[in-house]
Design an enzyme around this catalytic site. Sequence first.
Site, PDB file in Angstrom:
ATOM      1  N   GLY A 126      36.661 -62.156   4.992  1.00  0.00           N
ATOM      2  CA  GLY A 126      37.480 -61.016   5.076  1.00  0.00           C
ATOM      3  C   GLY A 126      36.961 -59.931   6.011  1.00  0.00           C
ATOM      4  N   THR A 143      46.045 -57.206  -1.736  1.00  0.00           N
ATOM      5  CA  THR A 143      47.279 -56.111  -2.087  1.00  0.00           C
ATOM      6  C   THR A 143      48.478 -56.783  -2.285  1.00  0.00           C
ATOM      7  OG1 THR A 143      47.405 -55.587   0.239  1.00  0.00           O
ATOM      8  CG2 THR A 143      46.178 -54.216  -1.048  1.00  0.00           C
ATOM      9  N   ASP A 170      51.374 -54.426  -2.403  1.00  0.00           N
ATOM     10  CA  ASP A 170      52.044 -53.086  -2.481  1.00  0.00           C
ATOM     11  C   ASP A 170      53.437 -53.223  -2.801  1.00  0.00           C
ATOM     12  OD1 ASP A 170      49.237 -52.481  -2.117  1.00  0.00           O
ATOM     13  OD2 ASP A 170      49.651 -51.408  -0.275  1.00  0.00           O
ATOM     14  N   GLN A 214      47.439 -44.699  -5.403  1.00  0.00           N
ATOM     15  CA  GLN A 214      48.079 -44.786  -4.353  1.00  0.00           C
ATOM     16  C   GLN A 214      49.511 -45.019  -4.681  1.00  0.00           C
ATOM     17  OE1 GLN A 214      48.990 -43.325  -1.541  1.00  0.00           O
ATOM     18  NE2 GLN A 214      47.582 -44.231  -0.214  1.00  0.00           N
ATOM     19  N   GLY A 216      52.644 -47.191  -4.495  1.00  0.00           N
ATOM     20  CA  GLY A 216      52.836 -48.450  -4.193  1.00  0.00           C
ATOM     21  C   GLY A 216      51.741 -49.424  -4.747  1.00  0.00           C
ATOM     22  N   GLN A 217      50.376 -48.815  -5.384  1.00  0.00           N
ATOM     23  CA  GLN A 217      49.519 -49.568  -5.838  1.00  0.00           C
ATOM     24  C   GLN A 217      48.954 -49.375  -7.343  1.00  0.00           C
ATOM     25  OE1 GLN A 217      46.260 -48.791  -2.690  1.00  0.00           O
ATOM     26  NE2 GLN A 217      46.763 -50.777  -2.113  1.00  0.00           N
ATOM     27  N   TYR A 273      46.949 -52.714  -7.831  1.00  0.00           N
ATOM     28  CA  TYR A 273      45.566 -52.364  -6.980  1.00  0.00           C
ATOM     29  C   TYR A 273      44.519 -51.498  -7.629  1.00  0.00           C
ATOM     30  CZ  TYR A 273      42.400 -52.425  -2.859  1.00  0.00           C
ATOM     31  OH  TYR A 273      41.655 -52.604  -1.895  1.00  0.00           O
ATOM     32  N   GLY A 304      36.682 -46.160   1.712  1.00  0.00           N
ATOM     33  CA  GLY A 304      38.217 -45.528   2.028  1.00  0.00           C
ATOM     34  C   GLY A 304      39.087 -46.482   3.028  1.00  0.00           C
TER      35      GLY A 304
HETATM   36  N1  CAA Z   1      54.418 -41.321  -0.819  1.00  0.00           N
HETATM   37  C1  CAA Z   1      55.666 -40.869  -1.662  1.00  0.00           C
HETATM   38  N2  CAA Z   1      56.752 -41.309  -1.358  1.00  0.00           N
HETATM   39  C2  CAA Z   1      56.931 -42.439  -0.651  1.00  0.00           C
HETATM   40  C3  CAA Z   1      55.781 -43.090  -0.106  1.00  0.00           C
HETATM   41  C4  CAA Z   1      54.592 -42.632  -0.379  1.00  0.00           C
HETATM   42  N3  CAA Z   1      53.476 -43.016   0.347  1.00  0.00           N
HETATM   43  N4  CAA Z   1      56.265 -44.503   0.272  1.00  0.00           N
HETATM   44  C5  CAA Z   1      57.656 -44.299  -0.146  1.00  0.00           C
HETATM   45  N5  CAA Z   1      57.953 -43.413  -0.883  1.00  0.00           N
HETATM   46  C6  CAA Z   1      59.244 -42.852  -1.442  1.00  0.00           C
HETATM   47  C7  CAA Z   1      60.292 -43.558  -0.330  1.00  0.00           C
HETATM   48  O1  CAA Z   1      60.832 -42.517   0.655  1.00  0.00           O
HETATM   49  C8  CAA Z   1      61.430 -43.579  -1.291  1.00  0.00           C
HETATM   50  O2  CAA Z   1      62.199 -42.402  -1.374  1.00  0.00           O
HETATM   51  P1  CAA Z   1      63.827 -42.465  -1.689  1.00  0.00           P
HETATM   52  O3  CAA Z   1      63.992 -43.506  -3.041  1.00  0.00           O
HETATM   53  O4  CAA Z   1      64.132 -41.246  -1.916  1.00  0.00           O
HETATM   54  O5  CAA Z   1      64.503 -43.109  -0.607  1.00  0.00           O
HETATM   55  C9  CAA Z   1      60.915 -44.053  -2.497  1.00  0.00           C
HETATM   56  O6  CAA Z   1      59.367 -43.363  -2.518  1.00  0.00           O
HETATM   57  C10 CAA Z   1      60.636 -45.367  -2.675  1.00  0.00           C
HETATM   58  O7  CAA Z   1      60.434 -46.252  -1.479  1.00  0.00           O
HETATM   59  P2  CAA Z   1      60.410 -47.668  -1.239  1.00  0.00           P
HETATM   60  O8  CAA Z   1      61.462 -48.197  -1.850  1.00  0.00           O
HETATM   61  O9  CAA Z   1      60.226 -47.984   0.354  1.00  0.00           O
HETATM   62  O10 CAA Z   1      59.235 -48.022  -2.060  1.00  0.00           O
HETATM   63  P3  CAA Z   1      58.370 -49.552  -2.082  1.00  0.00           P
HETATM   64  O11 CAA Z   1      58.525 -50.024  -3.333  1.00  0.00           O
HETATM   65  O12 CAA Z   1      59.118 -50.460  -0.823  1.00  0.00           O
HETATM   66  O13 CAA Z   1      56.956 -49.408  -1.521  1.00  0.00           O
HETATM   67  C11 CAA Z   1      55.293 -49.294   0.178  1.00  0.00           C
HETATM   68  C12 CAA Z   1      56.599 -48.874  -0.240  1.00  0.00           C
HETATM   69  C13 CAA Z   1      55.228 -50.528   0.511  1.00  0.00           C
HETATM   70  C14 CAA Z   1      54.188 -49.237  -1.298  1.00  0.00           C
HETATM   71  C15 CAA Z   1      54.757 -48.068   1.223  1.00  0.00           C
HETATM   72  O14 CAA Z   1      54.712 -46.727   0.627  1.00  0.00           O
HETATM   73  C16 CAA Z   1      53.396 -48.449   1.640  1.00  0.00           C
HETATM   74  O15 CAA Z   1      53.077 -49.223   2.340  1.00  0.00           O
HETATM   75  N6  CAA Z   1      52.451 -47.503   1.258  1.00  0.00           N
HETATM   76  C17 CAA Z   1      51.189 -47.534   1.420  1.00  0.00           C
HETATM   77  C18 CAA Z   1      50.067 -48.176   0.500  1.00  0.00           C
HETATM   78  C19 CAA Z   1      48.820 -48.246   0.984  1.00  0.00           C
HETATM   79  O16 CAA Z   1      48.442 -47.182   1.282  1.00  0.00           O
HETATM   80  N7  CAA Z   1      48.230 -49.169   0.679  1.00  0.00           N
HETATM   81  C20 CAA Z   1      46.599 -49.260   1.230  1.00  0.00           C
HETATM   82  C21 CAA Z   1      46.617 -50.814   1.486  1.00  0.00           C
HETATM   83  S1  CAA Z   1      44.969 -51.055   2.053  1.00  0.00           S
HETATM   84  C22 CAA Z   1      43.984 -50.951   0.797  1.00  0.00           C
HETATM   85  O17 CAA Z   1      44.501 -50.838  -0.267  1.00  0.00           O
HETATM   86  C23 CAA Z   1      42.558 -50.933   1.020  1.00  0.00           C
HETATM   87  C24 CAA Z   1      41.868 -49.883   0.281  1.00  0.00           C
HETATM   88  O18 CAA Z   1      41.381 -50.115  -0.641  1.00  0.00           O
HETATM   89  C25 CAA Z   1      41.932 -48.548   0.926  1.00  0.00           C
END
Ligand code: CAA
Length: 248
Positions: free
Chosen positions: A13, A93, A95, A148, A150-151, A154, A185
């Site tokens: 990975g 993930t 998410d 975070q 959506g996590q 995770y 990070g």
């Molecule tokens: N912060 C605050 N509010 C958010 C948000 C965020 N990051 N993302 C979405 N929202 C809000 C939306 O605007 C929406 O508001 P309304 O209901 O008022 O419209 C509400 O929250 C719901 O949003 P969604 O229906 O779009 O939420 P979802 O269930 O589809 O999830 C998500 C959205 C896919 C999680 C998206 O926010 C995302 O991809 N976030 C990033 C997650 C992230 O950072 N993952 C890291 C992956 S890498 C990793 O994990 C490696 C590591 O160790 C660092």
Amino acid sequence: MNERVAVVTGGIGGLGTETCKALARAGRRVVAADLAARTERVEQFRAEVASFGDAITFEPLNVIDHNDCASLVERVRARYGAVSILVNAAGITRDTSLRKMDAAQWDDVIAVNLGGVFNLCRLVVDGMMAQGFGRIVNISSVNGQTGQFGQTNYSAAKAGMHGFTMARAREVAKKGVTVNSISPGYCDTPMVRAVPEDIRQQIVASIPVGRLGEPREIARTVAFLTDDDAGYITGANIPVNGGYFMSF
Ligand code: CAA
């Protein structure tokens, strides 16, 4: 050079590949263990590490399957000797916000990220204690420290790895075995590149160093923690996050 045997789960990975290279450069014999089903990536990985010759080999592994883990540890022992270094870098993930998360998205993330750590650690630890030497590094995440959006799955798994790390570190502290975690990070890996562009840009803008981390910067920390001279660092979590999260 001390040719201790290292197993890296998630070995092909984003972070795993650079970890394998860093450990091989440190004179370790490295087994990259990962899903055989990722056939295209396995071939890419083999090409990428070809210059290391026999020092890095690939073995198929599904970390959620205890029997599969047992078979891997036994194969490695028979071919190269007991595992001295274990790096748990297998992670996924799924998410989505909690209200949309289904049971499979919860279970899969806990099973791979946290269950896999249990499976492998459980299997190598007797051998490490018998050798009087062992290094375990669990690759956690800054999102296990901060949470975070959506996590929930995770972040729970990654925070759980810290508790596991500290508890296990205490159990083996007098036996020459160290257990530590690293909390990367946001690094330049396929996992992070899969985050929607606009969200990723917002995240990068909030990193004091001003950029994503490089996988080799995590790998370097693994090499440091697994060094023969790192025996006084145990139960620790090393943040490598460009200043994204600071605590004391
Ligand atoms: N912060 C605050 N509010 C958010 C948000 C965020 N990051 N993302 C979405 N929202 C809000 C939306 O605007 C929406 O508001 P309304 O209901 O008022 O419209 C509400 O929250 C719901 O949003 P969604 O229906 O779009 O939420 P979802 O269930 O589809 O999830 C998500 C959205 C896919 C999680 C998206 O926010 C995302 O991809 N976030 C990033 C997650 C992230 O950072 N993952 C890291 C992956 S890498 C990793 O994990 C490696 C590591 O160790 C660092």
